[in-house]
Design an enzyme around this catalytic site. Structure first.
Site, PDB file in Angstrom:
ATOM      1  N   ASN A   1       8.277  17.470 -10.955  1.00 24.62           N
ATOM      2  CA  ASN A   1       7.736  16.153 -10.583  1.00 24.62           C
ATOM      3  C   ASN A   1       8.765  15.473  -9.702  1.00 24.62           C
ATOM      4  O   ASN A   1       9.962  15.585  -9.962  1.00 24.62           O
ATOM      5  CB  ASN A   1       7.537  15.271 -11.822  1.00 24.62           C
ATOM      6  CG  ASN A   1       6.362  15.702 -12.642  1.00 24.62           C
ATOM      7  OD1 ASN A   1       5.655  16.641 -12.294  1.00 24.62           O
ATOM      8  ND2 ASN A   1       6.148  15.008 -13.749  1.00 24.62           N
ATOM      9  N   GLY A   2       8.299  14.694  -8.734  1.00 24.85           N
ATOM     10  CA  GLY A   2       9.214  13.985  -7.853  1.00 24.85           C
ATOM     11  C   GLY A   2       9.135  14.539  -6.447  1.00 24.85           C
ATOM     12  O   GLY A   2       8.222  15.308  -6.123  1.00 24.85           O
TER      13      GLY A   2
ATOM     14  N   LYS B   1      -2.182   7.094 -12.647  1.00 28.06           N
ATOM     15  CA  LYS B   1      -1.847   6.001 -13.558  1.00 28.06           C
ATOM     16  C   LYS B   1      -0.411   5.538 -13.336  1.00 28.06           C
ATOM     17  O   LYS B   1      -0.125   4.355 -13.351  1.00 28.06           O
ATOM     18  CB  LYS B   1      -2.035   6.457 -15.007  1.00 28.06           C
ATOM     19  CG  LYS B   1      -1.723   5.393 -16.043  1.00 28.06           C
ATOM     20  CD  LYS B   1      -2.701   4.238 -15.964  1.00 28.06           C
ATOM     21  CE  LYS B   1      -2.345   3.103 -16.889  1.00 28.06           C
ATOM     22  NZ  LYS B   1      -3.082   1.871 -16.521  1.00 28.06           N
TER      23      LYS B   1
ATOM     24  N   TRP C   1      -0.303  16.158  -8.354  1.00 27.02           N
ATOM     25  CA  TRP C   1      -0.942  15.161  -7.505  1.00 27.02           C
ATOM     26  C   TRP C   1      -0.313  15.373  -6.129  1.00 27.02           C
ATOM     27  O   TRP C   1       0.876  15.145  -5.946  1.00 27.02           O
ATOM     28  CB  TRP C   1      -0.642  13.767  -8.051  1.00 27.02           C
ATOM     29  CG  TRP C   1      -1.404  12.661  -7.401  1.00 27.02           C
ATOM     30  CD1 TRP C   1      -2.673  12.260  -7.700  1.00 27.02           C
ATOM     31  CD2 TRP C   1      -0.944  11.791  -6.365  1.00 27.02           C
ATOM     32  NE1 TRP C   1      -3.030  11.203  -6.909  1.00 27.02           N
ATOM     33  CE2 TRP C   1      -1.986  10.892  -6.077  1.00 27.02           C
ATOM     34  CE3 TRP C   1       0.242  11.681  -5.633  1.00 27.02           C
ATOM     35  CZ2 TRP C   1      -1.892   9.895  -5.112  1.00 27.02           C
ATOM     36  CZ3 TRP C   1       0.346  10.701  -4.675  1.00 27.02           C
ATOM     37  CH2 TRP C   1      -0.713   9.824  -4.422  1.00 27.02           C
TER      38      TRP C   1
ATOM     39  N   LYS D   1      -9.450  -4.593  -8.812  1.00 30.77           N
ATOM     40  CA  LYS D   1     -10.187  -3.896  -9.892  1.00 30.77           C
ATOM     41  C   LYS D   1     -11.459  -3.281  -9.337  1.00 30.77           C
ATOM     42  O   LYS D   1     -11.774  -2.131  -9.612  1.00 30.77           O
ATOM     43  CB  LYS D   1     -10.576  -4.870 -11.017  1.00 30.77           C
ATOM     44  CG  LYS D   1      -9.562  -5.243 -12.048  1.00 30.77           C
ATOM     45  CD  LYS D   1      -8.942  -4.146 -12.838  1.00 30.77           C
ATOM     46  CE  LYS D   1      -7.838  -3.460 -12.112  1.00 30.77           C
ATOM     47  NZ  LYS D   1      -6.490  -3.887 -12.269  1.00 30.77           N
TER      48      LYS D   1
ATOM     49  N   HIS E   1     -10.639 -18.743   9.548  1.00 31.15           N
ATOM     50  CA  HIS E   1      -9.672 -18.315  10.564  1.00 31.15           C
ATOM     51  C   HIS E   1      -9.861 -16.860  10.952  1.00 31.15           C
ATOM     52  O   HIS E   1      -8.935 -16.227  11.448  1.00 31.15           O
ATOM     53  CB  HIS E   1      -8.249 -18.595  10.078  1.00 31.15           C
ATOM     54  CG  HIS E   1      -8.013 -20.051   9.838  1.00 31.15           C
ATOM     55  ND1 HIS E   1      -7.799 -20.949  10.855  1.00 31.15           N
ATOM     56  CD2 HIS E   1      -8.050 -20.770   8.694  1.00 31.15           C
ATOM     57  CE1 HIS E   1      -7.672 -22.163  10.350  1.00 31.15           C
ATOM     58  NE2 HIS E   1      -7.827 -22.081   9.027  1.00 31.15           N
TER      59      HIS E   1
ATOM     60  N   GLU F   1      -6.525  -9.823  -7.896  1.00 28.43           N
ATOM     61  CA  GLU F   1      -6.649  -8.838  -8.975  1.00 28.43           C
ATOM     62  C   GLU F   1      -8.117  -8.424  -9.144  1.00 28.43           C
ATOM     63  O   GLU F   1      -8.430  -7.255  -9.375  1.00 28.43           O
ATOM     64  CB  GLU F   1      -6.062  -9.418 -10.272  1.00 28.43           C
ATOM     65  CG  GLU F   1      -6.194  -8.554 -11.507  1.00 28.43           C
ATOM     66  CD  GLU F   1      -5.519  -7.183 -11.413  1.00 28.43           C
ATOM     67  OE1 GLU F   1      -4.813  -6.900 -10.441  1.00 28.43           O
ATOM     68  OE2 GLU F   1      -5.756  -6.378 -12.333  1.00 28.43           O
TER      69      GLU F   1
ATOM     70  N   GLU G   1     -10.778  -0.221  -6.747  1.00 29.54           N
ATOM     71  CA  GLU G   1     -10.185   1.034  -7.215  1.00 29.54           C
ATOM     72  C   GLU G   1     -11.144   1.869  -8.052  1.00 29.54           C
ATOM     73  O   GLU G   1     -11.052   3.091  -8.037  1.00 29.54           O
ATOM     74  CB  GLU G   1      -8.840   0.829  -7.915  1.00 29.54           C
ATOM     75  CG  GLU G   1      -8.864   0.154  -9.246  1.00 29.54           C
ATOM     76  CD  GLU G   1      -7.460   0.023  -9.852  1.00 29.54           C
ATOM     77  OE1 GLU G   1      -6.621   0.915  -9.693  1.00 29.54           O
ATOM     78  OE2 GLU G   1      -7.218  -1.009 -10.515  1.00 29.54           O
TER      79      GLU G   1
ATOM     80  N   ARG H   1      -2.812  10.500 -15.834  1.00 31.10           N
ATOM     81  CA  ARG H   1      -1.862  10.136 -14.775  1.00 31.10           C
ATOM     82  C   ARG H   1      -2.424  10.386 -13.384  1.00 31.10           C
ATOM     83  O   ARG H   1      -1.900   9.880 -12.404  1.00 31.10           O
ATOM     84  CB  ARG H   1      -0.569  10.940 -14.933  1.00 31.10           C
ATOM     85  CG  ARG H   1       0.173  10.623 -16.206  1.00 31.10           C
ATOM     86  CD  ARG H   1       1.156  11.710 -16.529  1.00 31.10           C
ATOM     87  NE  ARG H   1       2.329  11.677 -15.695  1.00 31.10           N
ATOM     88  CZ  ARG H   1       3.465  11.078 -16.012  1.00 31.10           C
ATOM     89  NH1 ARG H   1       3.558  10.442 -17.146  1.00 31.10           N
ATOM     90  NH2 ARG H   1       4.496  11.111 -15.208  1.00 31.10           N
TER      91      ARG H   1
ATOM     92  N   CYS I   1       2.019  13.596 -11.045  1.00 32.22           N
ATOM     93  CA  CYS I   1       2.190  14.922 -11.642  1.00 32.22           C
ATOM     94  C   CYS I   1       2.631  14.807 -13.101  1.00 32.22           C
ATOM     95  O   CYS I   1       3.268  13.838 -13.500  1.00 32.22           O
ATOM     96  CB  CYS I   1       3.261  15.693 -10.887  1.00 32.22           C
ATOM     97  SG  CYS I   1       2.965  15.755  -9.130  1.00 32.22           S
TER      98      CYS I   1
HETATM   99  O1  M6R Z   1       2.971   1.017 -14.225  1.00 32.31           O
HETATM  100  P1  M6R Z   1       3.029  -0.110 -13.249  1.00 32.31           P
HETATM  101  O2  M6R Z   1       2.587  -1.391 -13.853  1.00 32.31           O
HETATM  102  O3  M6R Z   1       4.370  -0.253 -12.588  1.00 32.31           O
HETATM  103  O4  M6R Z   1       1.975   0.265 -12.134  1.00 32.31           O
HETATM  104  C1  M6R Z   1       1.812  -0.541 -10.998  1.00 32.31           C
HETATM  105  C2  M6R Z   1       0.560  -0.172 -10.240  1.00 32.31           C
HETATM  106  O5  M6R Z   1       0.603   1.172  -9.848  1.00 32.31           O
HETATM  107  C3  M6R Z   1      -0.691  -0.413 -11.071  1.00 32.31           C
HETATM  108  O6  M6R Z   1      -0.784  -1.722 -11.508  1.00 32.31           O
HETATM  109  C4  M6R Z   1      -1.958  -0.079 -10.238  1.00 32.31           C
HETATM  110  O7  M6R Z   1      -2.080  -0.992  -9.186  1.00 32.31           O
HETATM  111  C5  M6R Z   1      -3.196  -0.083 -11.126  1.00 32.31           C
HETATM  112  N1  M6R Z   1      -3.993   1.067 -10.861  1.00 32.31           N
HETATM  113  C6  M6R Z   1      -4.074  -1.264 -10.907  1.00 32.31           C
HETATM  114  O8  M6R Z   1      -5.187  -1.249 -11.743  1.00 32.31           O
END
Ligand code: M6R
Length: 600
Positions: A98-99, A595, A74, A480, A499, A476, A483, A28, A2
């Site tokens: 927010n929260g 984000k 959100w 990528k 396994h 990683e 997502e 965000r 949010c």
């Molecule tokens: O702002 P942060 O680095 O703490 O965020 C952590 C994760 O939310 C962030 O890395 C998320 O996994 C990304 N979307 C990955 O691309």
């Protein structure tokens, strides 16, 4: 997650400030938006599901106002509907929030017993009603806010308009970020100062259990006890905050390309004068062990650091997911340094883990990208990555900045504990200094990535494998891809395939791997042959000119383990990007994601 914007002005139409602010917070992630503003002496509320532009179209064209609040939501408690969207209004009080108010059910019951009824399923409407309940009890804002803060369990950044007090905004904060931007005859509150940079780069940061009365020409910040606080006025350096897309179609591609400079920019202060500069980094030899905590990509960066700490400097290092950390036995001790990695510095789980470590008086270090973020204030020592604003939800340049800074930290530790010789350290520093030359050919290898993307973008399952450091990088790579392309992709330690997972390999299943450790490559290649024999199509990143006509091979230069992760990850980032591009996805704002994840 949010986003909040609120504005009060003597001479500007705040509606354009609110909409610009919301658009700047879009990165965000959100699924509905809303605005409340003063119109003909009444609070006018407009809400909309979907994009901020839809909300903008709903606002009457010539409307003007001098005070208002706005929000992107959100969904957490209750679906993404207009009724659940913010602002919420209960009698005298209108708020955006927010929260999460964790004890909202208990509060709701109490309020129902006091003749309150509710339209939405949100915790925010309950918070709004609670503020109104206390307001009607005291008719005093200080007492109302104190009672609210005493009662509510959870997190909140709230911006509030009170009907009897229409020259002021009130803001309250606990565990969700909130800043107050200062400009001439206009003051603006926001979740992130970058959302309102068009209007000001001067701002106050609210800490937990602080609140403020914000009018057009004055800001009074108080503690929960009602004492007026003398807060520092911050100034954001505009040159590091270029929020434009430039000539790129997507922020993600722009940010991938920016790695040509962001990596060196991050490490330069610690390598500029050779090994002497390395000694300006914190001395870790006083700790017996290192722990690292983060979420998502930041967690993956921690795994790369673990590899280097353990394999190169013989220092034990454990890496934890922040979302799990609070709920397990962490054997906390003053001999262990806990490193918190976060791009945003606002991730709720990482903040909670950090608070736990602090509560036991154990040492902490932050690797953070966003200056003046919550984590940067809470840690004992903060080292900043210099990736600049990262707008795309998928983290790219922040990740390589994190692993570079951590590598340099390991390097300085290795010199201090004598596991790395001076000559070796000088070689690694030289590699970092030539990083642009090393990564440019990989960044420019578009035809290769696009041709791989064309082969995989219609697939439903893709497997990433590797051993050792390559396994951590495959995690990683898989994140990528999934997502932004929405293709199910998983990473596995190559030796684990047999396994269980190998049963999922069928004709044409893509398997993407990296093999960049000469001691382990032959083993990874055997695993690739095993899946090839079962119909898989293999894509391999390697650094020793391995030739095999049955694989598609991406060659990277041979470099030290300190630089290797950066070179391996670039093809992974760009394969993900071009795959999502071919699928026509909203690359910068993938569905369901945010984000900065500011709730648990
Ligand atoms: O702002 P942060 O680095 O703490 O965020 C952590 C994760 O939310 C962030 O890395 C998320 O996994 C990304 N979307 C990955 O691309």
């Amino acid at each position: 997650m949010c986003g909040i914007v609120g504005a009060v002005s003597k001479d500007k139409n705040i509606l354009s400030i609110l909409i610009t602010g919301l658009k700047n917070l879009e990165y965000r992630g959100y699924d509905s938006a809303g605005v409340a503003y003063l119109k003909n002496n009444k609070i006018n509320i407009i809400k909309s599901i979907g994009k901020v532009s839809k909300l903008e179209n709903k606002i009457v064209k010539n409307d003007k106002s001098n005070i208002g609040i706005a929000h992107t939501r959100w969904a957490t408690h209750g679906k993404a509907t207009s009724v659940n969207a913010h602002p919420h209004r209960v009698k005298h009080i209108t708020i955006v929030h927010n929260g999460i108010i964790e004890n909202y059910e208990e509060i709701k019951e109490m309020l129902k017993n006091n003749n309150y009824s509710f339209k939405s399923s949100t915790d925010t409407e309950v918070g709004c009603a609670l503020l109104n309940y206390y307001y009607e009890k005291f008719y005093d804002v200080d007492k109302t806010i104190k009672a609210f803060m005493d009662k509510v369990i959870g997190s909140y950044a709230i911006t509030m308009i009170i009907d009897n007090d229409l020259d002021n905004l009130y803001v309250l904060k606990k565990e969700s970020p909130l800043v107050i931007g200062i400009s001439d005859n206009t003051n603006i509150v926001a979740s992130d100062i970058r959302a309102i940079l068009k209007y000001t780069n001067k701002y106050y940061i609210l800490n937990d259990f602080e609140y403020a009365k914000v009018s057009a020409d004055e800001v009074i910040i108080k503690s929960i006890k009602g004492e007026i606080l003398n807060k520092e006025l911050h100034t954001l350096d505009l040159k590091d905050n270029d929020n434009s897309k430039g000539h790129y179609k997507h922020y993600m591609l722009k940010e991938i390309m920016e790695q040509k400079t962001t990596i060196l920019k991050t490490v330069l202060p610690f390598i500029e004068e050779g090994i002497d500069s390395l000694m300006t980094l914190p001395d870790l030899t006083k700790y017996k062990e290192i722990s690292i905590v983060g979420c998502g990509t930041a967690y993956h960066a921690g795994l790369v650091a673990k590899y280097l700490f353990e394999e190169v400097t013989n220092t034990r290092c454990s890496v934890y997911l922040a979302s799990e950390y609070r709920y397990q036995n962490n054997f906390l001790s003053k001999d262990t340094l806990t490193i918190f990695i976060s791009q945003s510095g606002e991730t709720a789980d990482t903040i909670a883990a950090l608070k736990l470590v602090k509560s036991k008086d154990c040492p902490t270090l932050g690797i953070i990208n966003v200056e003046n973020s919550t984590i940067s204030y809470l840690v004992d020592t903060c080292l900043y990555t210099k990736a600049g604003s990262e707008i795309a939800v998928a983290s790219t340049k922040a990740y390589t900045a994190q692993i570079s800074l951590l590598s340099i930290l390991v390097l300085s530790h290795g010199l201090r504990n004598k596991t790395i010789s001076k000559d070796k350290a000088i070689d690694i520093i030289d590699e970092f200094k030539s990083i642009e030359k090393l990564i440019t050919p990989l960044l420019n290898n578009k035809d290769m990535y696009l041709s791989i993307a064309k082969k995989i973008y219609k697939e439903e399952d893709i497997f990433y494998i590797g051993r050792g450091l390559d396994y951590y990088l495959s995690m990683e790579g898989a994140l990528k891809l999934k997502e932004i392309s929405y293709i199910h992709s998983e990473s596995y330690a190559a030796g684990e395939l047999k396994h269980g997972t190998i049963s999922l390999i069928k004709k044409n299943t893509p398997v993407i791997a990296s093999a960049t450790n000469s001691n382990l490559n032959a083993k990874t290649i055997s695993n690739l042959k095993e899946v090839l024999a079962r119909g898989a199509v293999i894509y391999l990143i390697c650094d020793d000119n391995y030739k095999d006509d049955t694989f598609t091979i991406i060659n990277i230069p041979k470099v030290s383990d300190f630089i290797k992760p950066i070179l391996v990850i670039i093809p992974y980032q760009l394969i993900a990007y071009y795959t999502a591009l071919l699928k026509g996805n909203d690359i910068d704002k993938p569905k369901n994601l945010a984000k900065s994840v500011t709730v648990e």
